[in-house]
Design a protein around this motif. Structure first.
Motif, PDB file in Angstrom:
ATOM      1  N   GLY A  41       0.809  -1.221   0.000  1.00 14.71           N
ATOM      2  CA  GLY A  41       0.000   0.000   0.000  1.00 14.71           C
ATOM      3  C   GLY A  41       0.835   1.260   0.000  1.00 14.71           C
ATOM      4  N   GLY A  42       0.160   2.350  -0.306  1.00 18.58           N
ATOM      5  CA  GLY A  42       0.836   3.620  -0.530  1.00 18.58           C
ATOM      6  C   GLY A  42       1.462   4.242   0.712  1.00 18.58           C
ATOM      7  N   VAL A  43       0.818   4.070   1.883  1.00 20.80           N
ATOM      8  CA  VAL A  43       1.344   4.727   3.081  1.00 20.80           C
ATOM      9  C   VAL A  43       2.717   4.154   3.433  1.00 20.80           C
ATOM     10  CG1 VAL A  43       0.901   5.263   5.506  1.00 20.80           C
ATOM     11  CG2 VAL A  43      -1.013   5.110   3.902  1.00 20.80           C
ATOM     12  N   SER A 223      -1.684  -3.066  -8.770  1.00 19.33           N
ATOM     13  CA  SER A 223      -2.417  -2.674  -7.558  1.00 19.33           C
ATOM     14  C   SER A 223      -2.548  -3.845  -6.619  1.00 19.33           C
ATOM     15  CB  SER A 223      -3.847  -2.221  -7.910  1.00 19.33           C
ATOM     16  OG  SER A 223      -3.882  -0.871  -8.264  1.00 19.33           O
ATOM     17  N   ARG A 224      -2.692  -3.523  -5.322  1.00 22.34           N
ATOM     18  CA  ARG A 224      -3.108  -4.585  -4.411  1.00 22.34           C
ATOM     19  C   ARG A 224      -4.394  -5.187  -4.960  1.00 22.34           C
ATOM     20  NH1 ARG A 224      -5.469  -2.721  -0.477  1.00 22.34           N
ATOM     21  NH2 ARG A 224      -5.425  -0.532  -1.018  1.00 22.34           N
ATOM     22  N   PHE A 225      -4.616  -6.498  -4.697  1.00 23.64           N
ATOM     23  CA  PHE A 225      -5.879  -7.090  -5.145  1.00 23.64           C
ATOM     24  C   PHE A 225      -6.962  -6.664  -4.156  1.00 23.64           C
ATOM     25  CE2 PHE A 225      -2.806  -9.522  -7.532  1.00 23.64           C
ATOM     26  CZ  PHE A 225      -3.387  -9.484  -8.793  1.00 23.64           C
ATOM     27  N   LEU A 228     -11.781  -2.228  -4.497  1.00 26.52           N
ATOM     28  CA  LEU A 228     -11.823  -0.803  -4.854  1.00 26.52           C
ATOM     29  C   LEU A 228     -10.883  -0.456  -6.010  1.00 26.52           C
ATOM     30  CD1 LEU A 228     -12.148   0.842  -1.323  1.00 26.52           C
ATOM     31  CD2 LEU A 228     -13.894   0.691  -3.099  1.00 26.52           C
ATOM     32  N   LYS A 229      -9.984  -1.373  -6.357  1.00 27.28           N
ATOM     33  CA  LYS A 229      -9.122  -1.158  -7.539  1.00 27.28           C
ATOM     34  C   LYS A 229      -9.791  -1.733  -8.792  1.00 27.28           C
ATOM     35  CE  LYS A 229      -5.809   0.267  -4.713  1.00 27.28           C
ATOM     36  NZ  LYS A 229      -5.415   1.663  -4.583  1.00 27.28           N
ATOM     37  N   ASP A 230     -10.910  -2.387  -8.606  1.00 25.21           N
ATOM     38  CA  ASP A 230     -11.746  -2.954  -9.688  1.00 25.21           C
ATOM     39  C   ASP A 230     -10.978  -3.791 -10.728  1.00 25.21           C
ATOM     40  OD1 ASP A 230     -14.126  -3.537 -10.898  1.00 25.21           O
ATOM     41  OD2 ASP A 230     -14.224  -1.671 -12.066  1.00 25.21           O
ATOM     42  N   GLY A 253       0.117  -7.464  -8.631  1.00 24.93           N
ATOM     43  CA  GLY A 253       0.038  -6.846  -7.312  1.00 24.93           C
ATOM     44  C   GLY A 253       0.211  -7.877  -6.225  1.00 24.93           C
ATOM     45  N   GLY A 254       0.353  -7.386  -5.025  1.00 25.30           N
ATOM     46  CA  GLY A 254       0.465  -8.276  -3.878  1.00 25.30           C
ATOM     47  C   GLY A 254      -0.604  -7.920  -2.881  1.00 25.30           C
ATOM     48  N   GLY A 255      -0.316  -8.206  -1.635  1.00 25.81           N
ATOM     49  CA  GLY A 255      -1.280  -7.880  -0.588  1.00 25.81           C
ATOM     50  C   GLY A 255      -0.647  -6.919   0.397  1.00 25.81           C
ATOM     51  N   ALA A 316       0.974   8.140 -10.459  1.00 30.25           N
ATOM     52  CA  ALA A 316       2.172   9.004 -10.501  1.00 30.25           C
ATOM     53  C   ALA A 316       3.383   8.210 -10.992  1.00 30.25           C
ATOM     54  CB  ALA A 316       2.444   9.590  -9.119  1.00 30.25           C
ATOM     55  N   GLU A 317       3.495   6.969 -10.532  1.00 30.82           N
ATOM     56  CA  GLU A 317       4.636   6.134 -10.938  1.00 30.82           C
ATOM     57  C   GLU A 317       4.645   5.924 -12.454  1.00 30.82           C
ATOM     58  OE1 GLU A 317       4.522   3.734  -6.675  1.00 30.82           O
ATOM     59  OE2 GLU A 317       3.876   2.713  -8.488  1.00 30.82           O
ATOM     60  N   ALA A 318       3.474   5.656 -13.006  1.00 29.28           N
ATOM     61  CA  ALA A 318       3.405   5.408 -14.461  1.00 29.28           C
ATOM     62  C   ALA A 318       3.640   6.698 -15.241  1.00 29.28           C
ATOM     63  CB  ALA A 318       2.050   4.804 -14.809  1.00 29.28           C
TER      64      ALA A 318
HETATM   65  N1  UDP Z   1       2.565  -1.772  -4.892  1.00 36.99           N
HETATM   66  C1  UDP Z   1       3.600  -2.662  -4.631  1.00 36.99           C
HETATM   67  N2  UDP Z   1       3.371  -3.977  -4.809  1.00 36.99           N
HETATM   68  C2  UDP Z   1       2.181  -4.426  -5.224  1.00 36.99           C
HETATM   69  C3  UDP Z   1       1.125  -3.518  -5.490  1.00 36.99           C
HETATM   70  C4  UDP Z   1       1.355  -2.176  -5.304  1.00 36.99           C
HETATM   71  O1  UDP Z   1       4.705  -2.269  -4.274  1.00 36.99           O
HETATM   72  O2  UDP Z   1       2.045  -5.626  -5.363  1.00 36.99           O
HETATM   73  C5  UDP Z   1       2.855  -0.356  -4.672  1.00 36.99           C
HETATM   74  C6  UDP Z   1       2.525   0.538  -5.835  1.00 36.99           C
HETATM   75  O3  UDP Z   1       3.579   0.514  -6.776  1.00 36.99           O
HETATM   76  C7  UDP Z   1       2.371   1.862  -5.105  1.00 36.99           C
HETATM   77  C8  UDP Z   1       1.740   1.460  -3.788  1.00 36.99           C
HETATM   78  O4  UDP Z   1       2.073   0.093  -3.590  1.00 36.99           O
HETATM   79  O5  UDP Z   1       3.632   2.432  -4.830  1.00 36.99           O
HETATM   80  C9  UDP Z   1       0.235   1.568  -3.824  1.00 36.99           C
HETATM   81  O6  UDP Z   1      -0.137   2.879  -3.587  1.00 36.99           O
HETATM   82  P1  UDP Z   1      -1.493   3.462  -4.175  1.00 36.99           P
HETATM   83  O7  UDP Z   1      -1.610   4.835  -3.670  1.00 36.99           O
HETATM   84  O8  UDP Z   1      -1.528   3.283  -5.661  1.00 36.99           O
HETATM   85  O9  UDP Z   1      -2.652   2.520  -3.579  1.00 36.99           O
HETATM   86  P2  UDP Z   1      -2.978   1.910  -2.126  1.00 36.99           P
HETATM   87  O10 UDP Z   1      -2.496   0.503  -2.160  1.00 36.99           O
HETATM   88  O11 UDP Z   1      -2.302   2.753  -1.094  1.00 36.99           O
HETATM   89  O12 UDP Z   1      -4.479   1.967  -2.056  1.00 36.99           O
END
Ligand code: UDP
Length: 407
Positions: A41-43, A223-225, A228-230, A253-255, A316-318
């Motif tokens: 996650g982002g935080v 994205s995390r699975f 809300l990421k649909d 993505g991971g968890g 932002a990353e993309a």
């Molecule tokens: N991310 C990751 N591994 C994953 C999926 C996401 O490192 O398997 C990273 C992604 O590159 C981004 C962050 O986790 O840096 C996700 O932040 P975002 O604000 O997009 O979404 P959040 O998961 O906080 O809702």
């Protein structure tokens, strides 16, 4: 090991010097970040990058993670969804358990700091310790607060009002509160493994490893699975687009420790992707930053079809990698993309499919969107701006006389 001066090439020496000056005023102040997961996650992503830079600037900052069990994280995930406007049932017993776990953490955690910087709702009730430990308390909200569930909002509001300051990511999320509110949007680190430049050989090797054909168009969502990421909506959009253009889809993505729904969502995604050899569902481990970087760089178009989004670091990353991005017009994504200028904003599966087809058919237009997107991220959403905002925020909670060499 990166040094803050390595960033001067991107942002200029004067910006780095300003950060150093601001940091000097915080000498002697101890700052504690508290959130609910060290990875995923982002935080966690932001704190991982922010803390070493703060240390290098001489700021005494640390990061603690509250401890919870499965039941607690199931409740906080329901709260998270409810705050994002999802219809969830959260009973009084759930709320009591939430408070109980916060109370247990209070008992275990050292809270003797000058600033407690508490991220998101999971640890919000630690504020009840404020009368006995003192210090300044800042609540940092990373959630898309456009339409929160009222019961949960009212419950949290009781705690938020005890803080000195609340920080939101976008103007649309600010609420009517009796305390000071500050707007600070998140950021990405251009020199992290997630975002730094990569050699073409490395990118090729990642695509080869997963058997993805780089000669054909690739669309991806990282994205995390999470519902809300649909991700299932992404598959539907891909299928509609594929009636008109050839492409492959990568969902990677991971968890996260504080997200217990991930496996259920992943199972739904695998089912929706069944029998299509052009869909690659990649469940990534936490330390997959270089691979994510490569997947973003090697994709033709990047999607972020979130239903709600506090900011959306992945966008932002993309964009930083000059990729054309198609994302839903929700929450903080709208800060990052100006429709048809720095990316594409959509409102539906059909709209997303339409724009996948358009961008794959018009590579020059797609490229222009990516170039504009990178410029926008460079000017607004890199970590120096964020560091500066946080340093000013920390300074702003003290009285003038409390701060060394100030004014
Ligand atoms: N991310 C990751 N591994 C994953 C999926 C996401 O490192 O398997 C990273 C992604 O590159 C981004 C962050 O986790 O840096 C996700 O932040 P975002 O604000 O997009 O979404 P959040 O998961 O906080 O809702």
């Amino acid at each position: 090991m990166l040094k803050i001066k390595d960033y001067a090439d991107i942002v200029g020496q004067n910006v780095i010097e300003e950060l150093a000056i601001l940091s000097q005023h915080l000498q002697g102040k101890r700052i504690q970040n508290i959130n609910s997961t060290a990875v995923g996650g982002g935080v966690a992503e932001i704190l991982t990058r922010m803390l070493p830079l703060l240390h290098e600037l001489g700021v005494d900052a640390r990061w603690d993670v509250i401890r919870g069990d499965e039941k607690y994280f199931a409740i906080t995930k329901k709260m998270h969804n409810a705050l994002h406007g999802v219809n969830e049932t959260i009973g009084d017993e759930d709320l009591e358990y939430f408070l109980e776990i916060n109370e247990r953490n209070v008992a275990e955690m050292d809270l003797n700091y000058d600033i407690h910087f508490v991220h998101d709702p999971q640890p919000i009730a630690l504020i009840r310790k404020k009368p006995s430990v003192g210090g300044k308390w800042i609540w940092r909200c990373h959630i898309d607060f456009t339409n929160p569930n009222q019961k949960i909002w009212e419950f949290l509001k009781g705690f938020i009002e005890m803080y000195d300051t609340a920080v939101f990511s976008a103007p649309a999320f600010a609420r009517r509160l009796p305390i000071r509110q500050v707007l600070i949007s998140p950021s990405i680190d251009p020199l992290s493994d997630k975002n730094k430049d990569l050699s073409q050989e490395f990118i090729d090797a990642v695509f080869e490893k997963y058997g993805i054909d780089q000669k054909r168009p690739i669309i991806c969502q990282i994205s995390r699975f999470d519902y809300l990421k649909d991700p299932v909506g992404v598959i539907e959009a891909y299928k509609l687009a594929k009636e008109h253009v050839d492409c492959q889809l990568v969902l990677a993505g991971g968890g996260a420790v504080d997200d217990p729904e991930g496996m259920r969502v992943l199972a739904d995604v695998r089912q929706a992707a069944e029998n299509d050899p052009d869909i690659f569902v990649l469940f990534l481990p936490p330390a997959a930053d270089l691979e994510i970087n490569a997947l973003q760089r090697g994709s033709t178009v990047v999607l972020q079809k979130s239903l709600k989004e506090g900011f959306g670091l992945t966008v932002a990353e993309a964009l930083w990698k000059s990729k054309p991005v198609i994302a839903t017009a929700v929450g903080g994504i709208q800060l990052q993309i100006t429709h048809k200028y720095s990316g594409i904003l959509t409102h539906s599966i059909e709209g997303t499919a339409f724009w996948i087809k358009q961008l794959l058919n018009e590579p020059e237009y797609a490229q222009k969107l990516g170039v504009n997107g990178r410029e926008h991220i460079k000017n607004n959403y890199l970590i120096f701006r964020h560091l500066r905002d946080y340093l000013l925020l920390f300074l702003s909670v003290f009285e003038k006389d409390d701060i060394i060499n100030f004014g």
